[in-house]
Motif scaffolding. Structure first.
Motif, short mmCIF file in Angstrom:
data_model
loop_
_atom_site.label_atom_id
_atom_site.label_comp_id
_atom_site.label_asym_id
_atom_site.label_seq_id
_atom_site.Cartn_x
_atom_site.Cartn_y
_atom_site.Cartn_z
N ALA A 162 0.83 -1.21 0.00
CA ALA A 162 0.00 0.00 0.00
C ALA A 162 0.86 1.26 0.00
O ALA A 162 0.54 2.26 -0.66
N GLY A 163 1.96 1.21 0.71
CA GLY A 163 2.85 2.37 0.76
C GLY A 163 3.56 2.64 -0.55
O GLY A 163 3.97 3.77 -0.82
N ALA A 164 3.70 1.59 -1.38
CA ALA A 164 4.44 1.74 -2.64
C ALA A 164 3.53 1.76 -3.87
O ALA A 164 4.02 1.83 -5.00
N ALA A 165 2.23 1.69 -3.67
CA ALA A 165 1.29 1.49 -4.78
C ALA A 165 1.29 2.65 -5.77
O ALA A 165 1.33 3.82 -5.38
N THR A 166 1.25 2.31 -7.05
CA THR A 166 1.05 3.28 -8.13
C THR A 166 -0.28 2.94 -8.80
O THR A 166 -0.81 1.84 -8.63
N PRO A 167 -0.84 3.86 -9.58
CA PRO A 167 -2.07 3.55 -10.31
C PRO A 167 -1.94 2.31 -11.20
O PRO A 167 -2.89 1.53 -11.34
N GLU A 168 -0.75 2.13 -11.78
CA GLU A 168 -0.53 0.96 -12.64
C GLU A 168 -0.58 -0.33 -11.81
O GLU A 168 -1.14 -1.35 -12.25
N HIS A 169 0.02 -0.31 -10.63
CA HIS A 169 -0.04 -1.46 -9.74
C HIS A 169 -1.48 -1.82 -9.41
O HIS A 169 -1.89 -2.99 -9.46
N VAL A 170 -2.25 -0.82 -9.07
CA VAL A 170 -3.63 -1.05 -8.64
C VAL A 170 -4.46 -1.59 -9.79
O VAL A 170 -5.27 -2.51 -9.61
N GLU A 171 -4.27 -1.04 -10.99
CA GLU A 171 -5.01 -1.54 -12.15
C GLU A 171 -4.67 -3.00 -12.42
O GLU A 171 -5.54 -3.80 -12.79
N HIS A 172 -3.39 -3.35 -12.24
CA HIS A 172 -2.99 -4.75 -12.43
C HIS A 172 -3.71 -5.66 -11.43
O HIS A 172 -4.17 -6.75 -11.78
N LEU A 173 -3.84 -5.21 -10.19
CA LEU A 173 -4.56 -6.00 -9.19
C LEU A 173 -6.02 -6.18 -9.59
O LEU A 173 -6.59 -7.26 -9.42
N TRP A 174 -6.64 -5.13 -10.13
CA TRP A 174 -8.04 -5.26 -10.57
C TRP A 174 -8.15 -6.22 -11.75
O TRP A 174 -9.15 -6.96 -11.86
N GLU A 175 -7.17 -6.24 -12.64
CA GLU A 175 -7.18 -7.20 -13.75
C GLU A 175 -7.15 -8.63 -13.21
O GLU A 175 -7.89 -9.50 -13.68
N LEU A 176 -6.29 -8.87 -12.23
CA LEU A 176 -6.21 -10.20 -11.62
C LEU A 176 -7.51 -10.54 -10.89
O LEU A 176 -7.95 -11.69 -10.89
N HIS A 177 -8.11 -9.52 -10.30
CA HIS A 177 -9.38 -9.72 -9.60
C HIS A 177 -10.47 -10.15 -10.59
O HIS A 177 -11.26 -11.06 -10.31
N ARG A 178 -10.51 -9.52 -11.75
CA ARG A 178 -11.50 -9.90 -12.76
C ARG A 178 -11.28 -11.33 -13.24
O ARG A 178 -12.24 -12.06 -13.49
N THR A 179 -10.01 -11.73 -13.34
CA THR A 179 -9.71 -13.11 -13.73
C THR A 179 -10.26 -14.08 -12.69
O THR A 179 -10.84 -15.12 -13.02
N GLY A 180 -10.07 -13.75 -11.41
CA GLY A 180 -10.57 -14.60 -10.34
C GLY A 180 -12.08 -14.68 -10.34
O GLY A 180 -12.66 -15.76 -10.14
N GLU A 181 -12.75 -13.56 -10.56
CA GLU A 181 -14.21 -13.56 -10.58
C GLU A 181 -14.75 -14.39 -11.73
O GLU A 181 -15.77 -15.06 -11.60
N LYS A 182 -14.06 -14.37 -12.87
CA LYS A 182 -14.48 -15.20 -14.01
C LYS A 182 -14.33 -16.69 -13.67
O LYS A 182 -15.21 -17.50 -13.97
N ALA A 183 -13.20 -17.04 -13.04
CA ALA A 183 -13.00 -18.44 -12.64
C ALA A 183 -14.08 -18.87 -11.65
O ALA A 183 -14.58 -20.00 -11.69
#
Length: 227
Positions: free
Chosen positions: A105-126
């Motif tokens: 959280a201390g090092a997060a960038t917008p790009e990091h956060v978007e990548h996490l949301w991409e992974l989250h969408r993959t998990g929701e699809k599974a």
């Protein structure tokens, strides 16, 4: 002419015993080889298309690392994890991953956060597809991304050393954790996006502790169902 000493050395392929070890451990993690299963050297050698020697060497290493049990005169069997073993490993995981989330959280960038949301969408699809292995892979990928974001290489190494075993324990409960787990992931990602280190660490602690609880609940139901 290029200085030979400056040339990039060709990487040697890993020893066959390492390749056999990796394949067998992944088969255990994915439950293709179930806990308690008898591992017959010559059958595994035929299945993997290798001689018995690298299989024997891999099994010996797997025994020393707790993946299999070698029983005199009987051979090798996939280890059956005890409740105490699982509890200890999942407790350590909670400590390590809570710290990784705090640092991420201390090092997060917008790009990091978007990548996490991409992974989250993959998990929701599974999850929507009832894809158990896909859920485990997506869960591992999201947690690994948080660890990478932390920027702490020692922490990453420690978490990496228990990753396979965590996936082994997680597979049977991936669907049971279901939507709750991914709702918890979403809340975690939002906290990381706000760069709220304390909240992210606490959410990861709660998330991993809930996984630990569900593991024991599922184990208890299995024991009662076979009693």
């Amino acid at each position: 002419m290029t200085n030979p000493s400056a040339r990039t050395r060709l990487e040697r392929p890993p020893p066959l015993r390492q390749a056999v070890y990796d394949v067998l451990v992944e088969m255990i993690v994915r439950r293709e080889l179930q806990p308690g299963a008898h591992l017959v050297e010559h059958e595994l050698a035929v299945q993997l298309g290798v001689s018995r020697q690298p299989v024997r060497e891999a099994l010996q290493r797997m025994q020393s690392e707790g993946w299999v049990d070698l029983r005199p005169t009987l051979g090798a069997f996939v280890h059956i994890p005890t409740d105490a073993e699982a509890d200890q490993l999942l407790a350590v995981r909670t400590l390590l991953e809570a710290e990784s989330a705090r640092l991420a959280a201390g090092a997060a960038t917008p790009e990091h956060v978007e990548h996490l949301w991409e992974l989250h969408r993959t998990g929701e699809k599974a999850l929507a597809d009832d894809d158990q292995e896909g859920l485990v892979a997506a869960n591992a990928a999201l947690h690994a991304a948080v660890v990478t974001m932390s920027g702490n290489n020692v922490l990453a190494d420690l978490i990496g050393s228990v990753d396979r075993r965590v996936r082994w324990y997680y597979l049977p409960i991936a669907l049971a954790r279901g939507k709750d787990a991914w709702d918890e992931h979403a809340e975690l990602i939002r906290a990381i996006g706000r760069r709220s280190s304390k909240r992210a660490g606490e959410l990861m602690r709660q998330h991993t502790e809930r996984t630990r609880e569900i593991y024991h609940e599922e184990r208890q139901e299995t024991v009662e169902g076979t009693a």
